[in-house]
Design a protein around this motif. Structure first.
Motif, PDB file in Angstrom:
ATOM      1  N   UNK A 118       0.846  -1.182   0.000  1.00 42.92           N
ATOM      2  CA  UNK A 118       0.000   0.000   0.000  1.00 42.92           C
ATOM      3  C   UNK A 118       0.886   1.238   0.000  1.00 42.92           C
ATOM      4  N   UNK A 119       0.369   2.362   0.488  1.00 42.94           N
ATOM      5  CA  UNK A 119       1.147   3.613   0.505  1.00 42.94           C
ATOM      6  C   UNK A 119       1.243   4.156   1.932  1.00 42.94           C
ATOM      7  N   UNK A 120       1.279   3.264   2.897  1.00 37.39           N
ATOM      8  CA  UNK A 120       1.417   3.673   4.294  1.00 37.39           C
ATOM      9  C   UNK A 120       2.813   4.263   4.486  1.00 37.39           C
ATOM     10  N   UNK A 121       2.896   5.465   5.063  1.00 36.77           N
ATOM     11  CA  UNK A 121       4.191   6.143   5.171  1.00 36.77           C
ATOM     12  C   UNK A 121       4.681   6.331   6.600  1.00 36.77           C
ATOM     13  N   UNK A 122       3.811   6.114   7.590  1.00 26.46           N
ATOM     14  CA  UNK A 122       4.216   6.311   8.972  1.00 26.46           C
ATOM     15  C   UNK A 122       3.389   5.423   9.895  1.00 26.46           C
ATOM     16  N   UNK A 123       4.043   4.917  10.932  1.00 26.15           N
ATOM     17  CA  UNK A 123       3.349   4.152  11.957  1.00 26.15           C
ATOM     18  C   UNK A 123       3.397   4.958  13.250  1.00 26.15           C
ATOM     19  N   UNK A 124       2.250   5.261  13.805  1.00 19.66           N
ATOM     20  CA  UNK A 124       2.181   6.053  15.022  1.00 19.66           C
ATOM     21  C   UNK A 124       1.918   5.156  16.232  1.00 19.66           C
ATOM     22  N   UNK A 125       2.153   5.706  17.407  1.00 17.15           N
ATOM     23  CA  UNK A 125       1.929   4.956  18.640  1.00 17.15           C
ATOM     24  C   UNK A 125       0.452   4.651  18.860  1.00 17.15           C
ATOM     25  N   UNK A 144       7.009   3.208   4.366  1.00 13.84           N
ATOM     26  CA  UNK A 144       7.175   3.624   5.758  1.00 13.84           C
ATOM     27  C   UNK A 144       8.596   4.128   5.983  1.00 13.84           C
ATOM     28  N   UNK A 145       8.713   5.354   6.435  1.00 15.64           N
ATOM     29  CA  UNK A 145      10.020   5.943   6.741  1.00 15.64           C
ATOM     30  C   UNK A 145      10.174   6.257   8.221  1.00 15.64           C
TER      31      UNK A 145
END
Length: 286
Positions: A118-125, A144-145
């Motif tokens: 997909x185009x998920x770019x960040x994982x948050x808490x 994801x960066x």
């Protein structure tokens, strides 16, 4: 005179009988007409469809299609189980169209999440804060960066985590019960990996860090069976990388596969670095 009286009585009676018969025949004919052709049915049908839910719990779709177009909407705006496949305990969000740019809101009982390509770019808490049942997360092939600390480390049951084929330059804190971690094909350098990132993971069995930019081998837990570090920038190793230089009797029988091929290090220069292993690492020896 008698004939006139007879006609005055019989004719009205015949008219009444005929009208009654016609009404009965008409009713019989109407009874054969399908309900959708009867007056008022169309409005009732529209009302019924509006009252139907677009989807049921756990992602099982109703027989009636969802009302209203979804084209042009961002994938993150749609109900999770409308754009993904939700089964009992599992959520499959692979190659979602329109693009999924963030982790969707998951059902409370989710144990397995597959959100690949997909185009998920960040994982948050906050993404997994309320989903303490998660055992496996696969985010392969996103962009994801950044992963906020606490995004995974507070998941008590998480055993398998895959972040392969992303753009990570730094590793987040990892949960203690992890058995498999895969971060192949990222942009990781040694400065982005804490010295004890894996050392404290006493249940880790498989570690995959191939095709990154690591300059050194990270500290490895005793539980490891497989470690893939091929195609990095590792230039040297020491007697403590896999073994304990001050203990010639130390053995690591569980570590049976070490890949260092595709690195600039020449392994033949470090003959005392593998004495505790059952098999020599795969890599360059001349």
């Amino acid at each position: 005179m008698t004939r006139v009286i007879f006609l005055c009585l019989v004719v009205p009676w015949l008219a009444t009988v005929s009208g009654s018969s016609l009404d009965q025949n008409t009713q019989l004919i109407l009874g054969r007409v399908p309900a959708r052709h009867r007056p008022g049915y169309y409005l009732e049908s529209r009302k019924t469809k509006r009252e139907l839910p677009a989807h049921r719990e756990h992602g099982v779709l109703d027989d009636q299609p969802a009302v209203g177009p979804i084209a042009g909407r961002n994938g993150s705006d749609l109900p999770t189980c409308l754009m993904c496949v939700c089964l009992t305990g599992s959520v499959y969000c692979e190659e979602v169209s329109p693009d999924m740019t963030s982790v969707p809101t998951l059902p409370k009982e989710t144990a397995y999440l597959y959100a690949r390509y997909n185009r998920i770019n960040k994982i948050t808490a906050k993404n997994f804060a309320d989903i303490l049942t998660l055992k496996r997360i696969d985010l392969t092939g996103n962009i994801i960066s950044e992963v906020e600390d606490g995004a995974f480390s507070k998941l008590p049951l998480l055993e398998e985590l895959t972040l392969a084929e992303n753009r990570l330059v730094k590793l987040p804190m990892l949960p203690a019960k992890l058995t498999v971690f895969n971060a192949n094909y990222n942009l990781l350098k040694t400065k982005g990996v804490k010295a004890t990132a894996f050392k404290k993971l006493t249940r880790l069995v498989n570690l995959f860090l191939a095709d990154n930019q690591l300059e050194a081998v990270p500290q490895l837990p005793e539980s490891l069976r497989t470690v893939h570090l091929q195609n990095n920038n590792i230039t040297e190793i020491s007697t403590d990388t896999f073994c304990k230089g001050n203990n010639t009797y130390y053995l690591r029988p569980s570590l049976n596969e070490v890949r260092l091929d595709g690195n600039p290090v020449v392994l033949s220069k470090y003959p005392n670095s593998f004495t505790c292993l059952k098999a020599l690492p795969i890599g360059r020896y001349h």
